[in-house]
Design an enzyme around this catalytic site. Structure first.
Site, PDB file in Angstrom:
ATOM      1  N   LYS A 175       1.503   7.896   8.361  1.00 20.91           N
ATOM      2  CA  LYS A 175       1.397   9.047   8.664  1.00 20.91           C
ATOM      3  C   LYS A 175       0.981   9.026  10.014  1.00 20.91           C
ATOM      4  O   LYS A 175       0.240   8.480  10.590  1.00 20.91           O
ATOM      5  CB  LYS A 175       0.201   9.945   7.863  1.00 20.91           C
ATOM      6  N   ASP A 215      -1.243  10.835  -5.182  1.00 23.52           N
ATOM      7  CA  ASP A 215      -1.878  11.667  -6.065  1.00 23.52           C
ATOM      8  C   ASP A 215      -2.768  12.894  -5.053  1.00 23.52           C
ATOM      9  O   ASP A 215      -3.087  12.628  -3.881  1.00 23.52           O
ATOM     10  CB  ASP A 215      -3.033  11.254  -6.826  1.00 23.52           C
ATOM     11  N   ARG A 257       1.050  11.895  -9.545  1.00 22.80           N
ATOM     12  CA  ARG A 257       1.753  10.431  -9.273  1.00 22.80           C
ATOM     13  C   ARG A 257       2.958  10.009  -9.963  1.00 22.80           C
ATOM     14  O   ARG A 257       3.686   9.473  -9.311  1.00 22.80           O
ATOM     15  CB  ARG A 257       0.615   9.155  -9.879  1.00 22.80           C
ATOM     16  N   GLY A 290      -5.930   4.446   8.543  1.00 25.80           N
ATOM     17  CA  GLY A 290      -5.900   2.875   8.620  1.00 25.80           C
ATOM     18  C   GLY A 290      -7.373   2.149   8.146  1.00 25.80           C
ATOM     19  O   GLY A 290      -7.330   1.129   8.054  1.00 25.80           O
ATOM     20  N   PHE A 345      -0.173  16.393   3.861  1.00 28.01           N
ATOM     21  CA  PHE A 345      -0.689  15.849   2.786  1.00 28.01           C
ATOM     22  C   PHE A 345       0.365  15.864   1.744  1.00 28.01           C
ATOM     23  O   PHE A 345       1.108  16.769   1.147  1.00 28.01           O
ATOM     24  CB  PHE A 345      -2.093  16.758   2.003  1.00 28.01           C
ATOM     25  N   ASP A 359      -2.730   5.840   6.615  1.00 28.16           N
ATOM     26  CA  ASP A 359      -3.022   7.151   7.090  1.00 28.16           C
ATOM     27  C   ASP A 359      -4.055   7.013   8.034  1.00 28.16           C
ATOM     28  O   ASP A 359      -3.546   6.628   9.354  1.00 28.16           O
ATOM     29  CB  ASP A 359      -3.839   7.960   6.174  1.00 28.16           C
ATOM     30  N   GLU A 380       0.800  -1.185   0.148  1.00 29.49           N
ATOM     31  CA  GLU A 380       0.077  -0.013   0.054  1.00 29.49           C
ATOM     32  C   GLU A 380       1.017   1.259  -0.252  1.00 29.49           C
ATOM     33  O   GLU A 380       2.027   1.132   0.376  1.00 29.49           O
ATOM     34  CB  GLU A 380      -1.071  -0.138   1.140  1.00 29.49           C
ATOM     35  N   ASP A 381       0.317   2.290  -0.563  1.00 22.05           N
ATOM     36  CA  ASP A 381       1.083   3.669  -0.310  1.00 22.05           C
ATOM     37  C   ASP A 381       1.276   4.230   0.895  1.00 22.05           C
ATOM     38  O   ASP A 381       2.327   4.558   1.275  1.00 22.05           O
ATOM     39  CB  ASP A 381       0.429   4.650  -1.585  1.00 22.05           C
TER      40      ASP A 381
HETATM   41  P1  IMP Z   1      -6.687   5.769   5.060  1.00 25.73           P
HETATM   42  O1  IMP Z   1      -8.020   4.850   4.917  1.00 25.73           O
HETATM   43  O2  IMP Z   1      -6.918   6.940   5.690  1.00 25.73           O
HETATM   44  O3  IMP Z   1      -5.574   4.990   5.652  1.00 25.73           O
HETATM   45  O4  IMP Z   1      -6.139   6.162   3.569  1.00 25.73           O
HETATM   46  C1  IMP Z   1      -6.018   5.476   2.770  1.00 25.73           C
HETATM   47  C2  IMP Z   1      -5.896   6.167   1.284  1.00 25.73           C
HETATM   48  O5  IMP Z   1      -5.912   7.592   1.265  1.00 25.73           O
HETATM   49  C3  IMP Z   1      -4.310   5.875   0.674  1.00 25.73           C
HETATM   50  O6  IMP Z   1      -4.189   4.568   0.260  1.00 25.73           O
HETATM   51  C4  IMP Z   1      -4.168   7.048  -0.114  1.00 25.73           C
HETATM   52  O7  IMP Z   1      -4.574   6.799  -1.391  1.00 25.73           O
HETATM   53  C5  IMP Z   1      -5.003   8.256   0.535  1.00 25.73           C
HETATM   54  N1  IMP Z   1      -4.302   9.040   1.325  1.00 25.73           N
HETATM   55  C6  IMP Z   1      -4.216   9.322   2.580  1.00 25.73           C
HETATM   56  N2  IMP Z   1      -3.176  10.245   2.837  1.00 25.73           N
HETATM   57  C7  IMP Z   1      -2.702  10.785   1.707  1.00 25.73           C
HETATM   58  C8  IMP Z   1      -1.864  11.611   1.463  1.00 25.73           C
HETATM   59  O8  IMP Z   1      -1.367  12.468   2.339  1.00 25.73           O
HETATM   60  N3  IMP Z   1      -1.606  11.868   0.000  1.00 25.73           N
HETATM   61  C9  IMP Z   1      -2.259  11.267  -0.853  1.00 25.73           C
HETATM   62  N4  IMP Z   1      -3.050  10.220  -0.671  1.00 25.73           N
HETATM   63  C10 IMP Z   1      -3.332  10.157   0.653  1.00 25.73           C
END
Ligand code: IMP
Length: 181
Positions: free
Chosen positions: A138, A166, A172, A112, A159, A110, A106-107
């Site tokens: 993060k 992206d 990207r 989770g 961010f 954040d 996964e990238d």
């Molecule tokens: P989560 O579910 O909050 O952990 O976030 C999941 C998705 O949100 C990640 O797989 C990213 O694609 C996107 N995301 C979260 N933070 C960022 C950021 O700082 N930049 C770009 N995409 C983000």
């Protein structure tokens, strides 16, 4: 006209703070590849890249693996052209991971929420093992508790874009990670 506005966007993003350079990414991804190869010695690894954000990370990571692996993808979306999560996670895939050693790539970890859904969803297929590798973690309060075994970099709550990540489908392609704010 189009090429002018696209050049302007590029100039703008290249003037933003670079949080993690291309060189730092290369060296950390190489380390991760070595660590994962050691951990999975003697087993075939099934890598599941989470599209779209992890495409570049996964492509680089597999070049540093020294074990046999298979590569597949799933799609997850939780952000809709904005910098805050909608709270809704949509997963799309056609995977059969029963009995496999699975590593989700996964990238960014954040909130989770996405990884929690992915873990629950893939666990239903009864893989032999299921671990997660995220390029970025993060640091934010109140994260969903998810076990992420491999993490590339810890970052503060900003961010970020580039290296697959992206903002509204842009940036990207950057070889480094920049802060958008
Ligand atoms: P989560 O579910 O909050 O952990 O976030 C999941 C998705 O949100 C990640 O797989 C990213 O694609 C996107 N995301 C979260 N933070 C960022 C950021 O700082 N930049 C770009 N995409 C983000």
């Amino acid at each position: 006209m189009n090429s002018v506005s696209s050049n302007e966007e590029k100039t703008d993003i290249y003037s933003k703070e670079v949080l993690i350079s291309r060189e730092e990414i290369n060296s950390r991804v190489e380390q991760l590849g070595r660590e994962i190869s050691q951990d999975y010695q003697g087993r075939e690894l099934h890598l599941v890249g989470v599209l779209n954000g992890a495409f570049m990370f996964l492509a680089d990571l597999v070049r540093h693996l020294s074990i046999p692996c298979q590569i597949c993808f799933m799609q997850a979306s939780s952000y809709k052209d904005q910098q805050v999560s909608t709270g809704e996670v949509i997963l799309m895939h056609n995977l059969d991971l029963s009995g496999k050693n699975v590593l989700v790539v996964e990238d960014i970890f954040d909130t989770g929420l996405t990884l929690k859904h992915i873990r629950e969803d893939l666990n239903m297929q009864k893989p032999a093992s299921l671990e997660i590798c995220a390029l970025l973690n993060k640091r934010i309060p109140d994260k969903v508790a998810v076990d992420v075994k491999y993490i590339g970099f810890e970052i503060e709550d900003r961010f970020v874009v580039g290296y697959g990540l992206d903002y509204a489908e842009k940036y990207r392609e950057l070889p480094h990670i920049s802060c958008l704010d």
